[in-house]
Each structure stands twice: as C-alpha cells, then as structure tokens.
Write an enzyme that holds these catalytic residues in place. Structure first.
Site, PDB file in Angstrom:
ATOM      1  N   TYR A   1      11.592  33.298 -54.323  1.00 38.51           N
ATOM      2  CA  TYR A   1      10.542  33.881 -53.495  1.00 38.51           C
ATOM      3  C   TYR A   1      10.779  35.361 -53.205  1.00 38.51           C
ATOM      4  O   TYR A   1       9.849  36.065 -52.796  1.00 38.51           O
ATOM      5  CB  TYR A   1      10.401  33.108 -52.179  1.00 38.51           C
ATOM      6  CG  TYR A   1       9.635  31.816 -52.337  1.00 38.51           C
ATOM      7  CD1 TYR A   1       8.277  31.746 -52.063  1.00 38.51           C
ATOM      8  CD2 TYR A   1      10.266  30.669 -52.799  1.00 38.51           C
ATOM      9  CE1 TYR A   1       7.571  30.568 -52.237  1.00 38.51           C
ATOM     10  CE2 TYR A   1       9.573  29.483 -52.968  1.00 38.51           C
ATOM     11  CZ  TYR A   1       8.228  29.441 -52.688  1.00 38.51           C
ATOM     12  OH  TYR A   1       7.529  28.269 -52.862  1.00 38.51           O
TER      13      TYR A   1
ATOM     14  N   ASP B   1      13.752  22.746 -51.018  1.00 40.74           N
ATOM     15  CA  ASP B   1      14.447  22.444 -52.276  1.00 40.74           C
ATOM     16  C   ASP B   1      14.767  23.683 -53.094  1.00 40.74           C
ATOM     17  O   ASP B   1      15.487  23.590 -54.087  1.00 40.74           O
ATOM     18  CB  ASP B   1      13.663  21.435 -53.101  1.00 40.74           C
ATOM     19  CG  ASP B   1      12.286  21.929 -53.526  1.00 40.74           C
ATOM     20  OD1 ASP B   1      11.836  22.957 -52.997  1.00 40.74           O
ATOM     21  OD2 ASP B   1      11.652  21.275 -54.372  1.00 40.74           O
TER      22      ASP B   1
END
Length: 427
Positions: A241, A163
């Site tokens: 990330y 997601d």
C-alpha cells in the site's frame, strides 16, 4: 466455543467458515448483519460448504445484535458502513478532485473512517456491556483507525488483523528460499503503512542478501511493484500500500473504481447465491486486487490469508498456544517515538492472556515522519467521528500527505457530507 461475525452477510465470510471447517474448535457460529437478504445468501453458501463435513459448526443468522452477542467467546467485526456503494462514492468523489480515493488510503480512507468509527464505537460499547469476556478481532477497515477507536472502550481485548504483512513476509521468505517459520521478521508501522526492515535467521539478517539480488528481488509482488533500485534505496521492503505514497501521481491518474468493480461482481452473486458462484466471484475479486497499481493481473492469488491469521489468533488465545503474529495493537513501548496508546502494526506474542507487542528497531526518519503524519490524520478522524467536530474532519483531510491543498480538503468534506447520509452528524 462460540463465535459471532458482525457483518455476517459480507462476501468474505465463507473464507472464515471454510477455515473453521478445516480447523475445528468452534461449535457455534452466529452471523449478524443489518441486511437479511445478504445474510440469507451467505447462509446458503455456508450450508453448501458444510455438506458432509463432520463436526461443522452450527450456524445461526440474526439481524438482532443482542442475540448475536449473547454468550459469545469471540467476535469478528467485519462491517462495511455504507456498503460498496459508499466505497464507490468515496473513490469517485476523490478522483473528481484529482486525489487518491483508495478504500483505506487518502481521502477515501478518511471518508470511510468517518462513516465507520461511530458504528464501531457503538459496537465496542455494546460488546463491553453484553459480552465483557469476549475477545474482539477487528477485520473492519480502516483497520488501524477502527481498532484504535474500539480500544478506547475494550482496551487490549480488541485486536486488529490484516493479511498484507503476512503475505509480504511469506513472499520475501520464498524469494530467500527460507522457511518463514524459522525467521524473525522485523516489520513495523501502521496498518497499510509498514516496512519490513530485517529478516533474521539464526541471528543473521538475510534481507541484505535479497536486496542485492535483482532477480530474486523482482521475483515477487512487492519487488515488481516498487522495483529493485527503489527497494535498495530504502533498505527495506514496504507494504504494497506504500505504492500510493511512493508513486502517487501514477496511482492517482487511474480513474478506475475498485468499489464499482466489486459492486458489479457481487451483484450477480447475491442475486443467485451458490457456492459455485461465490467461488467464481472470489477468484475474479482476487485477480483484480490492487489492479490500478500494476500492469496485468495479480500473480499471487493466495494473499496472506486473513481468515488464517484470525483463526491462528483465536486459537492462541482460546487454547493458550503461543504464536507470533503481526497485529494491530496499542503500541506501548514497541515502536520508539510513537505514543503508547496509538495502535500500530507490529509483531506480537499471543497466548491465553492476549497479545503483547514486541520491541522493534526504531523507524528511520522518513518512515517515522510518514507514520506520525498519518497517525495524526487517523486521530483527527476519530475525534471528528466521536465528537461531531467538523473542524477535526477538515483537519483530517487537510493534513493527509496525499491531499495537497486545504481548499481541496474543504471541497472533499463538503462533497462527502452531501453524498453520505451517515455523515449527517458533521453537518
């Protein structure tokens, strides 16, 4: 339509069930897990969710994999080999060496992959035998690595989802004041290692407009995380990330263990399961997501909605409804200079025939270099997990950009194999 969820005792299963209650289409839901106690807890929550809902899918639970896979149309794979205790160890052992221990990034991601890939490959083999017509939607982390390992047995019938890209694109669209349904998002990379390079509306790239506006750029999660000046220097908006790569020292200096926090949060829920306690624990989980990378709590609790991505994917395949989704699939020729059989994270067209990756603009040199390095680590991890090669496992640790010494890599491999019984095959 029949759906099986592997890892059906997992904490996030009620999210999928809630989406099924809203969407319909699935008549039978089978939950499989190796832990009967966790299955019973989730079964209770699902029963509360479905109370009074007309057309709710019939739910069955089982610890027998053959039973779970019998006559299924779709399989959601959401397993966690070693549980949250394994994740806590992954993080703590990495922190002891002064390197990042995040679940999917760096040493922690490699250790998790070494535990998970052997099980995922066996699941893929069994699915191919017992349910050869089923489509497999992989939720299991590290998602790109696990999807690539499963694809060796299932080919294009396994698709990985995450997601993070969906959430990023939605937040960028919000900052631009546009409807995401009207835009084309030029996003490419690997799972948890991708960049949004353009946002095209009516043929015009409107991302430069956002990059030039500091206020708008820092109004959403990634802008706050990376800072406007760095995003302008990149000329792109990275997946959140990438904070672990661009701000490695800051991220590694945190000794907080996400696994330990989740283990504590979920312990109370599984001891006394109910819909109310699940919802309370879910909110606690989401407010602390990636907390080590930011000051304060997350202000975007909606995320990308991985359960909604999964259902959109399932609906497109089952009903032949064409959809554009960012997925983890074999590259083909979508991303230049990346091997065709490497699993990448790119926009895809999905219909009754499955997912087809769409061509994206070439990655800039800095991004391609990072993708190439991390893909080599993923493939070394898969090699170690499927052959038992300790040398390949060492190579995976030593070549990762976030592990700065072969000596550290050797100690990490020793520590992880000693701590995790699932890694006895590397002894």
């Amino acid at each position: 339509m029949k759906l099986a969820i592997l890892g059906g005792g997992g904490f996030r299963v009620p999210l999928v069930h809630g989406a099924l209650l809203r969407d319909g289409g699935v008549t039978d839901l089978v939950l499989h897990d190796v832990d009967a106690g966790r299955l019973a807890a989730i079964e209770r929550v699902l029963a509360e969710q479905a109370a009074g809902v007309a057309g709710a899918p019939r739910v069955r639970v089982t610890t027998d994999l053959t039973t779970a896979l019998s006559d299924v149309d779709f399989v959601f794979s959401a397993i966690r080999v070693g549980g949250l205790r394994g994740r806590r160890l992954d993080e703590q052992l990495a922190h002891a060496e002064g390197v990042l221990g995040q679940e999917t990034v760096g040493a922690g991601g490699i250790a998790y992959g070494l535990r998970t890939v052997p099980v995922a490959v066996e699941l893929a083999r069994l699915i191919g035998e017992l349910a050869p017509r089923a489509w497999v939607i992989n939720f299991t982390n590290p998602a790109g690595m696990v999807t690539e390992a499963m694809a060796a047995h299932l080919g294009g019938r396994v698709l990985g989802i995450c997601d993070s890209p969906v959430g990023l694109c939605r937040r960028v669209a919000g900052a631009l004041g546009i409807d995401p349904a009207t835009a084309w998002f030029d996003y490419a990379g690997l799972n948890h290692l991708g960049w949004l390079r353009a946002v095209r509306v009516g043929g015009e790239d409107v991302l430069p407009r956002l990059l030039a506006d500091t206020g708008a750029l820092e109004s959403f999660e990634e802008g706050k995380l990376f800072g406007a000046s760095w995003l302008r220097a990149l000329g792109a908006v990275p997946n959140e990330y990438l904070h672990y790569y661009y701000f490695t020292r800051e991220a590694a200096s945190s000794s907080a263990s996400r696994g330990a926090l989740l283990l504590e949060q979920q312990r109370d829920f599984y001891a006394e399961p109910s819909l109310a306690s699940w919802d309370r624990t879910r909110l606690e989980r989401e407010t602390t997501y990636m907390a080590e990378t930011r000051d304060g709590e997350r202000d975007d609790l909606e995320g990308g909605g991985y359960e909604n991505v999964a259902l959109a994917l399932m609906r497109a395949i089952a009903l032949g409804e064409r959809a554009n989704l960012i997925l983890n699939v074999r590259n083909g020729s979508a991303v230049p200079d990346v091997p065709p059989d490497a699993v990448v994270e790119v926009p895809c067209v999905v219909d009754g025939n499955g997912a087809r990756p769409l061509a994206v603009s070439p990655l800039p040199g800095h991004a391609l270099g990072l993708v190439t390095a991390v893909k080599a680590v993923e493939r070394a991890t898969i090699e170690a997990a499927t052959t038992g090669s300790r040398e390949a496992a060492l190579r995976a640790f030593a070549l990762h950009p976030l592990i700065d010494s072969v000596s550290v890599a050797r100690r990490l491999l020793e520590a992880y194999t000693a701590a995790h019984p699932e890694l006895a095959y590397l002894a």
